[in-house]
Design a protein around this motif. Sequence first.
Motif, PDB file in Angstrom:
ATOM      1  N   TYR A  53      -5.300  54.828 -22.624  1.00 13.00           N
ATOM      2  CA  TYR A  53      -5.945  56.127 -22.413  1.00 13.00           C
ATOM      3  C   TYR A  53      -7.058  56.080 -21.374  1.00 13.00           C
ATOM      4  CZ  TYR A  53      -3.178  58.269 -26.031  1.00 13.00           C
ATOM      5  OH  TYR A  53      -2.117  58.771 -26.733  1.00 13.00           O
ATOM      6  N   SER A  54      -7.779  54.955 -21.288  1.00 14.00           N
ATOM      7  CA  SER A  54      -8.862  54.894 -20.303  1.00 14.00           C
ATOM      8  C   SER A  54      -8.378  54.382 -18.947  1.00 14.00           C
ATOM      9  CB  SER A  54     -10.017  54.039 -20.829  1.00 14.00           C
ATOM     10  OG  SER A  54      -9.612  52.713 -21.049  1.00 14.00           O
ATOM     11  N   ASP A  55      -7.674  53.261 -18.925  1.00  3.29           N
ATOM     12  CA  ASP A  55      -7.281  52.658 -17.648  1.00  3.29           C
ATOM     13  C   ASP A  55      -6.077  53.342 -17.008  1.00  3.29           C
ATOM     14  OD1 ASP A  55      -9.300  50.864 -18.203  1.00  3.29           O
ATOM     15  OD2 ASP A  55      -7.943  49.262 -18.844  1.00  3.29           O
ATOM     16  N   VAL A  56      -5.102  53.740 -17.800  1.00  3.01           N
ATOM     17  CA  VAL A  56      -3.886  54.340 -17.239  1.00  3.01           C
ATOM     18  C   VAL A  56      -4.051  55.850 -17.058  1.00  3.01           C
ATOM     19  CG1 VAL A  56      -1.409  54.724 -17.598  1.00  3.01           C
ATOM     20  CG2 VAL A  56      -2.427  52.517 -18.191  1.00  3.01           C
ATOM     21  N   LEU A  57      -4.497  56.557 -18.106  1.00  2.84           N
ATOM     22  CA  LEU A  57      -4.644  58.019 -17.999  1.00  2.84           C
ATOM     23  C   LEU A  57      -5.983  58.451 -17.405  1.00  2.84           C
ATOM     24  CD1 LEU A  57      -3.002  59.350 -21.285  1.00  2.84           C
ATOM     25  CD2 LEU A  57      -2.080  59.398 -18.963  1.00  2.84           C
ATOM     26  N   GLY A  58      -6.949  57.552 -17.326  1.00  2.76           N
ATOM     27  CA  GLY A  58      -8.237  57.881 -16.718  1.00  2.76           C
ATOM     28  C   GLY A  58      -9.171  58.661 -17.617  1.00  2.76           C
ATOM     29  N   PHE A  59      -8.947  58.630 -18.925  1.00  3.28           N
ATOM     30  CA  PHE A  59      -9.828  59.329 -19.853  1.00  3.28           C
ATOM     31  C   PHE A  59     -11.126  58.547 -20.033  1.00  3.28           C
ATOM     32  CE2 PHE A  59      -6.561  61.875 -22.599  1.00  3.28           C
ATOM     33  CZ  PHE A  59      -6.131  62.520 -21.466  1.00  3.28           C
ATOM     34  N   GLU A  60     -12.210  59.264 -20.328  1.00  5.06           N
ATOM     35  CA  GLU A  60     -13.488  58.652 -20.658  1.00  5.06           C
ATOM     36  C   GLU A  60     -13.449  58.159 -22.101  1.00  5.06           C
ATOM     37  OE1 GLU A  60     -16.463  61.621 -18.196  1.00  5.06           O
ATOM     38  OE2 GLU A  60     -15.936  62.153 -20.264  1.00  5.06           O
ATOM     39  N   VAL A  61     -14.076  57.028 -22.331  1.00  3.35           N
ATOM     40  CA  VAL A  61     -14.269  56.561 -23.705  1.00  3.35           C
ATOM     41  C   VAL A  61     -15.585  57.158 -24.173  1.00  3.35           C
ATOM     42  CG1 VAL A  61     -14.579  54.556 -25.214  1.00  3.35           C
ATOM     43  CG2 VAL A  61     -13.027  54.426 -23.240  1.00  3.35           C
ATOM     44  N   ARG A  62     -15.517  58.000 -25.181  1.00  5.86           N
ATOM     45  CA  ARG A  62     -16.708  58.695 -25.653  1.00  5.86           C
ATOM     46  C   ARG A  62     -17.294  58.076 -26.917  1.00  5.86           C
ATOM     47  NH1 ARG A  62     -14.116  64.478 -24.382  1.00  5.86           N
ATOM     48  NH2 ARG A  62     -14.150  64.281 -22.117  1.00  5.86           N
ATOM     49  N   LEU A  63     -16.445  57.416 -27.680  1.00  6.59           N
ATOM     50  CA  LEU A  63     -16.904  56.801 -28.922  1.00  6.59           C
ATOM     51  C   LEU A  63     -15.965  55.654 -29.250  1.00  6.59           C
ATOM     52  CD1 LEU A  63     -18.968  57.210 -31.282  1.00  6.59           C
ATOM     53  CD2 LEU A  63     -17.218  58.578 -32.403  1.00  6.59           C
ATOM     54  N   ASP A  64     -16.513  54.546 -29.689  1.00  7.26           N
ATOM     55  CA  ASP A  64     -15.722  53.386 -30.090  1.00  7.26           C
ATOM     56  C   ASP A  64     -16.479  52.746 -31.241  1.00  7.26           C
ATOM     57  OD1 ASP A  64     -14.247  51.061 -30.361  1.00  7.26           O
ATOM     58  OD2 ASP A  64     -14.316  50.537 -28.232  1.00  7.26           O
ATOM     59  N   PHE A  76       3.370  60.721 -12.866  1.00  8.94           N
ATOM     60  CA  PHE A  76       4.506  59.981 -13.416  1.00  8.94           C
ATOM     61  C   PHE A  76       4.673  58.638 -12.709  1.00  8.94           C
ATOM     62  CE2 PHE A  76       8.938  58.689 -13.454  1.00  8.94           C
ATOM     63  CZ  PHE A  76       9.169  58.622 -14.825  1.00  8.94           C
ATOM     64  N   ALA A  77       4.556  58.629 -11.381  1.00  8.09           N
ATOM     65  CA  ALA A  77       4.696  57.387 -10.629  1.00  8.09           C
ATOM     66  C   ALA A  77       3.634  56.368 -11.061  1.00  8.09           C
ATOM     67  CB  ALA A  77       4.604  57.657  -9.132  1.00  8.09           C
ATOM     68  N   ALA A  78       2.407  56.823 -11.281  1.00  8.60           N
ATOM     69  CA  ALA A  78       1.343  55.934 -11.722  1.00  8.60           C
ATOM     70  C   ALA A  78       1.614  55.406 -13.131  1.00  8.60           C
ATOM     71  CB  ALA A  78      -0.005  56.658 -11.673  1.00  8.60           C
ATOM     72  N   LEU A  79       2.123  56.257 -14.010  1.00 11.01           N
ATOM     73  CA  LEU A  79       2.467  55.828 -15.367  1.00 11.01           C
ATOM     74  C   LEU A  79       3.587  54.794 -15.341  1.00 11.01           C
ATOM     75  CD1 LEU A  79       2.326  59.281 -17.157  1.00 11.01           C
ATOM     76  CD2 LEU A  79       0.903  57.300 -17.696  1.00 11.01           C
ATOM     77  N   GLU A  80       4.574  55.049 -14.508  1.00 14.12           N
ATOM     78  CA  GLU A  80       5.702  54.134 -14.385  1.00 14.12           C
ATOM     79  C   GLU A  80       5.222  52.777 -13.844  1.00 14.12           C
ATOM     80  OE1 GLU A  80      10.279  54.944 -13.261  1.00 14.12           O
ATOM     81  OE2 GLU A  80       8.840  55.519 -11.720  1.00 14.12           O
TER      82      GLU A  80
END
Length: 144
Positions: free
Chosen positions: A31-42, A104-108
């Motif tokens: 979710y963070s490295d591939v989709l580029g989401f921020e980590v808000r809580l861990d 999609f290309a980046a996910l692949e």
Amino acid sequence: MAPAPRSASITCSIHSSFLPHTDADASLAFYSDVLGFEVRLDIGGGRMRWMTVGPPGQDTAIVLHPLFEGNGITPEENAVLASLIAKGSYFGVNLAAEDLDATFAALEEAGADIVQEPIDQDYGLRDCAVRDPAGNLLRIQQSA
């Protein structure tokens, strides 16, 4: 009977959705490295690690939570849930991308588990589908 009219004083927005994880580190990396989401809580650790991720600049989030027994869930029910999650038929989320083909290309390229390449759907959307490391189905549609 007709539904009651909506109160003018109530305004709601979507804050978060929940998706189970089976490997916290793999899910967080996806979710963070591939989709580029921020980590808000861990928080937490081991089997009880909970993480919140979300798109930069948006208030909505996905809570990645462990699949665990307890709170009335038996080991047998847990096994059924785990098998449904693994094949992407229990939980999921719909996302949108400004450039679906580039996304999609980046996910692949990142090695995502591809379910469906980008396609023009009969119902008017262009989308693709992948599974996250736990197996949750993610449908990604072209933004309007």
